[in-house]
Design a protein around this motif. Structure first.
Motif, PDB file in Angstrom:
ATOM      1  N   LYS A   1      -3.078  -7.270 -17.227  1.00  0.00           N
ATOM      2  CA  LYS A   1      -4.207  -6.368 -17.480  1.00  0.00           C
ATOM      3  C   LYS A   1      -4.912  -6.166 -16.145  1.00  0.00           C
ATOM      4  O   LYS A   1      -5.268  -7.127 -15.469  1.00  0.00           O
ATOM      5  N   GLY A   2      -5.084  -4.936 -15.764  1.00  0.00           N
ATOM      6  CA  GLY A   2      -5.677  -4.666 -14.462  1.00  0.00           C
ATOM      7  C   GLY A   2      -4.617  -4.502 -13.392  1.00  0.00           C
ATOM      8  O   GLY A   2      -3.437  -4.299 -13.673  1.00  0.00           O
ATOM      9  N   ARG A   3      -5.017  -4.590 -12.148  1.00  0.00           N
ATOM     10  CA  ARG A   3      -4.155  -4.304 -11.001  1.00  0.00           C
ATOM     11  C   ARG A   3      -3.060  -5.359 -10.859  1.00  0.00           C
ATOM     12  O   ARG A   3      -3.329  -6.566 -10.861  1.00  0.00           O
ATOM     13  N   GLY A   4      -1.811  -4.880 -10.704  1.00  0.00           N
ATOM     14  CA  GLY A   4      -0.685  -5.801 -10.655  1.00  0.00           C
ATOM     15  C   GLY A   4       0.042  -5.855  -9.334  1.00  0.00           C
ATOM     16  O   GLY A   4       0.986  -6.631  -9.174  1.00  0.00           O
ATOM     17  N   TYR A   5      -0.358  -5.051  -8.345  1.00  0.00           N
ATOM     18  CA  TYR A   5       0.369  -4.994  -7.078  1.00  0.00           C
ATOM     19  C   TYR A   5       0.423  -6.357  -6.373  1.00  0.00           C
ATOM     20  O   TYR A   5       1.427  -6.704  -5.760  1.00  0.00           O
TER      21      TYR A   5
ATOM     22  N   ARG B   1       0.333   1.335 -14.503  1.00  0.00           N
ATOM     23  CA  ARG B   1       1.258   1.874 -13.496  1.00  0.00           C
ATOM     24  C   ARG B   1       1.339   1.015 -12.238  1.00  0.00           C
ATOM     25  O   ARG B   1       2.035   1.371 -11.301  1.00  0.00           O
ATOM     26  N   THR B   2       0.645  -0.099 -12.201  1.00  0.00           N
ATOM     27  CA  THR B   2       0.683  -0.945 -11.012  1.00  0.00           C
ATOM     28  C   THR B   2       1.724  -2.054 -11.132  1.00  0.00           C
ATOM     29  O   THR B   2       1.851  -2.876 -10.221  1.00  0.00           O
ATOM     30  N   VAL B   3       2.454  -2.091 -12.235  1.00  0.00           N
ATOM     31  CA  VAL B   3       3.497  -3.100 -12.433  1.00  0.00           C
ATOM     32  C   VAL B   3       4.857  -2.412 -12.495  1.00  0.00           C
ATOM     33  O   VAL B   3       4.954  -1.199 -12.710  1.00  0.00           O
ATOM     34  N   GLY B   4       5.914  -3.187 -12.341  1.00  0.00           N
ATOM     35  CA  GLY B   4       7.262  -2.615 -12.343  1.00  0.00           C
ATOM     36  C   GLY B   4       7.727  -2.146 -13.703  1.00  0.00           C
ATOM     37  O   GLY B   4       8.555  -1.244 -13.795  1.00  0.00           O
ATOM     38  N   LEU B   5       7.199  -2.749 -14.764  1.00  0.00           N
ATOM     39  CA  LEU B   5       7.633  -2.428 -16.123  1.00  0.00           C
ATOM     40  C   LEU B   5       6.422  -2.013 -16.952  1.00  0.00           C
ATOM     41  O   LEU B   5       5.608  -2.834 -17.352  1.00  0.00           O
ATOM     42  N   ARG B   6       6.295  -0.715 -17.160  1.00  0.00           N
ATOM     43  CA  ARG B   6       5.140  -0.157 -17.871  1.00  0.00           C
ATOM     44  C   ARG B   6       5.522   0.167 -19.309  1.00  0.00           C
ATOM     45  O   ARG B   6       6.589   0.740 -19.564  1.00  0.00           O
ATOM     46  N   VAL B   7       4.650  -0.171 -20.243  1.00  0.00           N
ATOM     47  CA  VAL B   7       4.834   0.206 -21.645  1.00  0.00           C
ATOM     48  C   VAL B   7       3.847   1.326 -21.946  1.00  0.00           C
ATOM     49  O   VAL B   7       2.641   1.086 -22.070  1.00  0.00           O
ATOM     50  N   PRO B   8       4.313   2.577 -22.025  1.00  0.00           N
ATOM     51  CA  PRO B   8       3.399   3.691 -22.278  1.00  0.00           C
ATOM     52  C   PRO B   8       2.810   3.622 -23.687  1.00  0.00           C
ATOM     53  O   PRO B   8       3.419   3.070 -24.608  1.00  0.00           O
ATOM     54  N   ASP B   9       1.634   4.179 -23.839  1.00  0.00           N
ATOM     55  CA  ASP B   9       1.017   4.294 -25.158  1.00  0.00           C
ATOM     56  C   ASP B   9       1.810   5.307 -25.968  1.00  0.00           C
ATOM     57  O   ASP B   9       1.995   6.450 -25.540  1.00  0.00           O
TER      58      ASP B   9
ATOM     59  N   ASP C   1       0.815  -1.224   0.000  1.00  0.00           N
ATOM     60  CA  ASP C   1       0.000   0.000   0.000  1.00  0.00           C
ATOM     61  C   ASP C   1       0.846   1.270   0.000  1.00  0.00           C
ATOM     62  O   ASP C   1       0.521   2.266   0.653  1.00  0.00           O
ATOM     63  N   THR C   2       1.965   1.249  -0.750  1.00  0.00           N
ATOM     64  CA  THR C   2       2.819   2.435  -0.811  1.00  0.00           C
ATOM     65  C   THR C   2       2.851   3.059  -2.207  1.00  0.00           C
ATOM     66  O   THR C   2       3.651   3.937  -2.467  1.00  0.00           O
ATOM     67  N   SER C   3       2.009   2.595  -3.111  1.00  0.00           N
ATOM     68  CA  SER C   3       1.913   3.120  -4.483  1.00  0.00           C
ATOM     69  C   SER C   3       3.110   2.772  -5.347  1.00  0.00           C
ATOM     70  O   SER C   3       3.207   3.241  -6.476  1.00  0.00           O
ATOM     71  N   ALA C   4       4.038   1.981  -4.831  1.00  0.00           N
ATOM     72  CA  ALA C   4       5.204   1.583  -5.614  1.00  0.00           C
ATOM     73  C   ALA C   4       5.025   0.152  -6.102  1.00  0.00           C
ATOM     74  O   ALA C   4       4.469  -0.691  -5.387  1.00  0.00           O
TER      75      ALA C   4
END
Length: 452
Positions: free
Chosen positions: A385-389, A332-340, A318-321
């Motif tokens: 896809k979806g929440r990755g935390y 943005r919930t995963v360590g490796l994001r592929v931006p559009d 629960d630290t947003s990281a």
């Protein structure tokens, strides 16, 4: 070398520089070196420093003797430090006309010093150049503004802005909250412009008085230099306005941590084409292998992204990281994001590095993980896809001790970064960890003093 000194001489004289700060980065990212009158600097064509500065801890201590003498000459000899004419920056806050110059480090035979963070990044960039590739990176630096405090036993507090009130609540992307510190940021931007730093946008992040500065995409080595310059500049601008700027990964309890998000892509040197995209605009196999390499080797190189005890507080629940090396598009919930993005701008954003990392080492490690993935043809997991935390299959080591042990035992990391570097880096971090364990925390005094 003579050409470089001539270029430097012309640059320094045209700006009437009277003092030169000769800098190298140690393993923790602290600039170390000497301050020299300009004439002496030009006459000596660089400087000499004890190689042992590269084995100093964040407290200024050194690693244990056995490791020290295993890695260094017993005579504590000097390394040769040569100025890089492309890494020269004015020091706008200095009382006299001053410049800082980053130096490369060599032994007396002219070989690059293996413990040098700047040399480690150059070593990784050469791997890419030998393949005809050039990495393009764009760092995003998060940090907090706080009240100035002389007592480390007291928690850091939110500073007072122009309104006369400290910020309360979460103010993500708030323009008004950022404007509370307009005079400070005007000085910061003015100084960074004088220094030629490639700054882009200023954003108010999630925490109170937490900010983010984005850098424009560019050359990896130059941007690593610029991050060190920016940290110094931001701290000086804050002090001028009677507040403090901190790049700790987790400076305030129950508030979000600060990261150094790193966008990275690869282009062909000959054509400028982004190798992460096929001709039809789809993701290339090399792109997927790059992500596969990041997933496999970031956990083995995690201390280069999270180098301190405090770094791992950023990964608490629960630290947003992000707490894993999962990947996903626009996630943005995963360590490796592929931006559009367009095919030519396709990139991956490594969201795991803390703001407290050494930029040379974090950028080198991130690029190296991707490189190994490409040359070994490593396949990534399925995108999230979806929440990755909460994903647990690709989680990171939970403590600095576990991460150091994993790094030390990985043969691939030693193969590419060098056994001497890995041994030295791990020894420095273990010495810092031992130092940390000697300090009794306020939590221990509060809850254990009368209850055990």
């Amino acid at each position: 070398m003579e050409h470089a000194i001539k270029q430097l001489s012309e640059w320094l004289k045209s700006r009437q520089i009277t003092e030169v700060e000769c800098l190298v980065s140690d393993l923790t990212g602290i600039p170390r070196g000497k301050i020299s009158p300009t004439n002496k600097f030009l006459d000596e064509k660089g400087m000499r420093l004890p190689e042992s500065v590269l084995l100093q801890t964040v407290t200024g201590d050194y690693v244990e003797d056995d490791t020290y003498y295993e890695l260094l000459d017993e005579a504590d000899i000097d390394m040769v430090c040569r100025p890089d004419e492309t890494a020269v920056y004015p020091v706008p806050w200095a009382l006299e006309p001053t410049a800082m110059v980053f130096h490369d480090t060599f032994d007396k035979l002219g070989n690059p010093i293996e413990l040098s963070p700047r040399n480690i990044l150059k070593k990784v960039l050469k791997l890419y150049a030998d393949k005809g590739w050039q990495p393009i990176v764009a760092p995003e630096m998060e940090f907090y503004l706080t009240k100035r405090s002389s007592d480390p036993d007291f928690p850091l507090e939110v500073p007072v802005g122009r309104s006369g009130r400290p910020e309360t609540g979460r103010q993500s992307f708030s323009i008004d909250a950022a404007n509370e510190f307009d005079p400070l940021f005007e000085d910061m931007y003015d100084w960074c412009e004088l220094q030629g730093l490639d700054l882009d946008t200023l954003i108010h992040e999630e925490g109170p008085a937490q900010m983010e500065i984005n850098f424009r995409h560019g050359n990896a080595l130059q941007l690593a230099d610029q991050i060190l310059v920016f940290k110094r500049t931001m701290r000086e601008a804050a002090l001028k306005h009677d507040v403090a700027a901190t790049f700790m990964a987790k400076p305030i309890t129950d508030e979000p941590g600060s990261a150094m998000h790193l966008h990275q892509s690869i282009v062909e040197i000959a054509t400028g084409k982004n190798i992460f995209s096929n001709d039809d605009g789809s993701m290339s196999e090399l792109f997927l292998h790059h992500i596969g390499g990041l997933q496999k080797f970031i956990p083995a190189m995690l201390p280069l992204f999270a180098p301190n005890v405090n770094s791992f507080r950023r990964f608490l629940p629960d630290t947003s990281a992000p707490v894993n090396v999962e990947w996903g598009e626009e996630n943005r919930t995963v360590g490796l994001r592929v931006p559009d993005s367009s095919p030519q701008n396709r990139r991956v954003e490594n969201r795991l590095a803390g703001a407290d990392c050494n930029p040379y080492l974090a950028i080198a490690a991130s690029l190296l993980c991707g490189y190994i993935g490409m040359v070994e043809g490593l396949k990534p997991s399925a995108p999230v896809k979806g929440r990755g935390y909460e994903r647990r299959n690709l989680r990171l080591p939970l403590t600095l001790e576990a991460a150091l042990e994993r790094m030390e035992d990985n043969k691939t990391v030693k193969k590419y970064l060098g056994e001497k570097f890995v041994t030295g880096f791990v020894a420095v971090k273990r010495a810092e960890q031992e130092n940390f364990k000697r300090v009794i925390s306020s939590w221990e005094r509060e809850f254990l003093q009368f209850s055990v």
